[in-house]
Structure formats: C-alpha cells, structure tokens
Design a protein around this motif. Structure first.
Motif, PDB file in Angstrom:
ATOM      1  N   ASP A   1       0.850  -1.186   0.000  1.00  0.00           N
ATOM      2  CA  ASP A   1       0.000   0.000   0.000  1.00  0.00           C
ATOM      3  C   ASP A   1       0.886   1.237   0.000  1.00  0.00           C
ATOM      4  O   ASP A   1       1.981   1.224   0.556  1.00  0.00           O
ATOM      5  CB  ASP A   1      -0.923   0.027   1.221  1.00  0.00           C
ATOM      6  CG  ASP A   1      -1.954   1.149   1.114  1.00  0.00           C
ATOM      7  OD1 ASP A   1      -2.874   1.017   0.280  1.00  0.00           O
ATOM      8  OD2 ASP A   1      -1.818   2.151   1.835  1.00  0.00           O
ATOM      9  N   PHE A   2       0.402   2.278  -0.655  1.00  0.00           N
ATOM     10  CA  PHE A   2       1.073   3.580  -0.681  1.00  0.00           C
ATOM     11  C   PHE A   2       0.169   4.634  -0.078  1.00  0.00           C
ATOM     12  O   PHE A   2      -1.051   4.524  -0.155  1.00  0.00           O
ATOM     13  CB  PHE A   2       1.363   4.024  -2.127  1.00  0.00           C
ATOM     14  CG  PHE A   2       2.561   3.391  -2.747  1.00  0.00           C
ATOM     15  CD1 PHE A   2       3.816   3.988  -2.643  1.00  0.00           C
ATOM     16  CD2 PHE A   2       2.453   2.217  -3.470  1.00  0.00           C
ATOM     17  CE1 PHE A   2       4.930   3.422  -3.229  1.00  0.00           C
ATOM     18  CE2 PHE A   2       3.560   1.637  -4.060  1.00  0.00           C
ATOM     19  CZ  PHE A   2       4.807   2.237  -3.944  1.00  0.00           C
ATOM     20  N   GLU A   3       0.771   5.658   0.482  1.00  0.00           N
ATOM     21  CA  GLU A   3       0.092   6.913   0.800  1.00  0.00           C
ATOM     22  C   GLU A   3       0.688   7.950  -0.136  1.00  0.00           C
ATOM     23  O   GLU A   3       1.819   7.790  -0.607  1.00  0.00           O
ATOM     24  CB  GLU A   3       0.294   7.305   2.260  1.00  0.00           C
ATOM     25  CG  GLU A   3      -0.284   6.342   3.272  1.00  0.00           C
ATOM     26  CD  GLU A   3      -1.774   6.071   3.118  1.00  0.00           C
ATOM     27  OE1 GLU A   3      -2.524   7.006   2.739  1.00  0.00           O
ATOM     28  OE2 GLU A   3      -2.192   4.938   3.368  1.00  0.00           O
ATOM     29  N   ALA A   4      -0.078   9.005  -0.406  1.00  0.00           N
ATOM     30  CA  ALA A   4       0.362  10.006  -1.377  1.00  0.00           C
ATOM     31  C   ALA A   4       0.138  11.416  -0.846  1.00  0.00           C
ATOM     32  O   ALA A   4      -0.595  11.632   0.114  1.00  0.00           O
ATOM     33  CB  ALA A   4      -0.388   9.817  -2.692  1.00  0.00           C
ATOM     34  N   SER A   5       0.765  12.366  -1.538  1.00  0.00           N
ATOM     35  CA  SER A   5       0.681  13.774  -1.142  1.00  0.00           C
ATOM     36  C   SER A   5      -0.681  14.381  -1.436  1.00  0.00           C
ATOM     37  O   SER A   5      -0.949  15.503  -1.039  1.00  0.00           O
ATOM     38  CB  SER A   5       1.764  14.582  -1.850  1.00  0.00           C
ATOM     39  OG  SER A   5       1.518  14.637  -3.250  1.00  0.00           O
ATOM     40  N   GLY A   6      -1.519  13.662  -2.125  1.00  0.00           N
ATOM     41  CA  GLY A   6      -2.853  14.136  -2.461  1.00  0.00           C
ATOM     42  C   GLY A   6      -3.432  13.280  -3.572  1.00  0.00           C
ATOM     43  O   GLY A   6      -2.875  12.232  -3.915  1.00  0.00           O
TER      44      GLY A   6
ATOM     45  N   ALA B   1      -7.395   3.127   7.381  1.00  0.00           N
ATOM     46  CA  ALA B   1      -6.574   3.822   8.366  1.00  0.00           C
ATOM     47  C   ALA B   1      -5.763   4.941   7.716  1.00  0.00           C
ATOM     48  O   ALA B   1      -5.273   5.826   8.393  1.00  0.00           O
ATOM     49  CB  ALA B   1      -5.622   2.837   9.039  1.00  0.00           C
ATOM     50  N   HIS B   2      -5.625   4.899   6.394  1.00  0.00           N
ATOM     51  CA  HIS B   2      -4.762   5.837   5.662  1.00  0.00           C
ATOM     52  C   HIS B   2      -3.361   5.839   6.258  1.00  0.00           C
ATOM     53  O   HIS B   2      -2.724   6.867   6.421  1.00  0.00           O
ATOM     54  CB  HIS B   2      -5.367   7.237   5.589  1.00  0.00           C
ATOM     55  CG  HIS B   2      -6.592   7.267   4.754  1.00  0.00           C
ATOM     56  ND1 HIS B   2      -6.565   7.140   3.393  1.00  0.00           N
ATOM     57  CD2 HIS B   2      -7.887   7.382   5.096  1.00  0.00           C
ATOM     58  CE1 HIS B   2      -7.806   7.185   2.920  1.00  0.00           C
ATOM     59  NE2 HIS B   2      -8.617   7.315   3.936  1.00  0.00           N
TER      60      HIS B   2
END
Length: 167
Positions: free
Chosen positions: A12-17, A137-138
């Motif tokens: 999974d990735f999180e991103a700047s937007g 959960a982000h």
C-alpha cells in the motif's frame, strides 16, 4: 494442472494528495511473517502538497524531508528484497505510485505489482474488499495488513466452500 499463483506480499502507498501532480509519500509491504515500511523523501520537483491529505494520513512534508528515504535508496532496497516477486494491491493506483518512485530513482523495477483483481478475478476481489474495514486507516502499513488479513479470511472461506484450497 498448475495451481493458481496466490499473492504473498501485500503493498500500500500513501500520497501527497489526489491531484495529478501528487506523488508517493509512504509505502508498506507485508506478508504473514514480516513487514517493510518507509516514508519517501520528496524529489525536488515533487512540489504539490495537499493539507487535506495531510489531515487524513497525518504525515507532514517536513517529516518526509527529515525522516524519509531517498527514492534511489528505497528503489534499490525494494529491488533487493522483492526481486522477481509480484506484490498485491487493493488499489490499481498503487502501480502508478510504484512506477513514479522507480522513475524518480532512475532504477528499473525488478518486482511487479498487480491489483488484487489480477490475482483472483474481479468477483473474488470484490468479496475480499468487502471483508476489509469500512474505514481505511490511511496508514500504508495498516492498510497493507488489512488487505492481507481480508485475503486470508476470504481464502480460508473459499477453501472450505470449494474444497480446493481456494485456487
């Protein structure tokens, strides 16, 4: 007949937007015994930042600059650990983030990322996704682990319903 390959590694990735100029800021990969997680230090030309996204994932750009791993170093580490492996994601956009990371690093990816649907088909993937918590959960690691748990639950139920190990 060859058994159907099953996912072992979940990413999974999180991103700047969610803007076209967004970029990956965190990645996590897990399997049933181990996990890898890293914040990603932004490239100088990665400038877009959403404070709304920051409110969701709780990671600041300053934190990325101070604690993040440079894309080149991260790409090398991922290639070393997952060379020749295929990783499973619940979100097809994760392949875009992986490509962006490796492109920024100037390194060719020696691993593959496939959405869950490519592993088990769209109907089964929808069943797995229904088993995941209704609220993400982000957090890259929590989200990768949630996918891993949902897939394991689905696979056990599928094996007991079909008697063929879920393949």
């Amino acid at each position: 007949m060859m058994p159907t390959p099953q996912p072992v590694y979940f990413i999974d990735f999180e991103a700047s937007g969610i803007h076209p100029e967004s970029y990956p800021i965190a990645v996590a990969i897990c399997d049933c015994t181990w996990h890898f997680t890293a914040l990603i230090q932004p490239m100088p030309y990665w400038t877009y930042w959403s404070y709304d996204a920051q409110d969701v994932h709780g990671i600041t750009r300053e934190q990325l600059m101070a604690e993040g791993t440079a894309p080149h170093e991260l790409a090398i580490r991922l290639n070393q650990r997952y060379h020749g492996k295929a990783l499973c994601s619940s979100n097809p956009v994760d392949a875009f983030w992986l490509d962006m990371l490796f492109e920024a690093a100037g390194v060719e990816a020696q691993l593959d990322l496939k959405p869950l649907e490519a592993w088990i088909g769209p109907n089964a993937a929808a069943e797995v996704l229904r088993l995941m918590p209704s609220h993400s959960a982000h957090n890259a690691l929590s989200d990768a682990q949630a996918l891993e748990r949902a897939y394991a639950t689905w696979r056990i139920a599928n094996a007991s319903n079909t008697g063929n190990g879920g393949a």
